[in-house]
Design an enzyme around this catalytic site. Sequence first.
Site: not given
Ligand code: GAR
Length: 193
Positions: A14-15, A88, A103, A105, A146, A175
Amino acid sequence: MKKRIAIFASGSGSNAQKIMEYFKKHNDAEVAILLTNNPEAYVLQRADNFEIPSHIFDKHEFYETDNIVNLLKNLQVNIIILAGFLWLIPQNLLKAFPNKIINIHPALLPKFGGKGMYGDRIHQSVLDTGEEESGITIHFVNDQFDEGEVIYQSRFRIEKDDDLEMIKFKGQQLEHLHYPKVIEQLLKKMKDD
Ligand code: GAR
């Protein structure tokens, strides 16, 4: 020439979607490629919808070859965006793109980060420790989970009745709103290299 963005994602994306939308008709930057370790990831469909090429890789290619570095260099990529990518980043990629790997988080680092902290586990820990607020962190990537320098944080209050789904939702809204804009600002500051 437009600045070029590579997105790494492993899941729904989604991001990634918001970033692809934001830069679709942008004057100064474009998404050049989507990379994933997961052939089943829905983010591949999203990239396809935007006619953005994608590349699927496995552990061997990622950690034991220079293929990904060469691919990104050939595409003249300026910035690498991790959007729900959980592996990583290897040294060869860090060296080839110093301070150019970012990244996101879904919590206020340095709390609630580190190996194994992803998805619902993060939000559950936030709830379990009785935090009054949570948020998102956008940070540079280094060779630890992180731990790179924080670029941007945005926070929200946790209300008495907020459950895991609500916290997740509030974080996701932040986000989607901020990640594309922070990327745009970083690209603006980058020299033409
Ligand atoms: C997001 O919330 C991002 O912050 C997280 O994974 C999700 C992906 O959502 N990332 C982490 O936890 C990294 N440690 P998405 O696939 O819908 O964008």
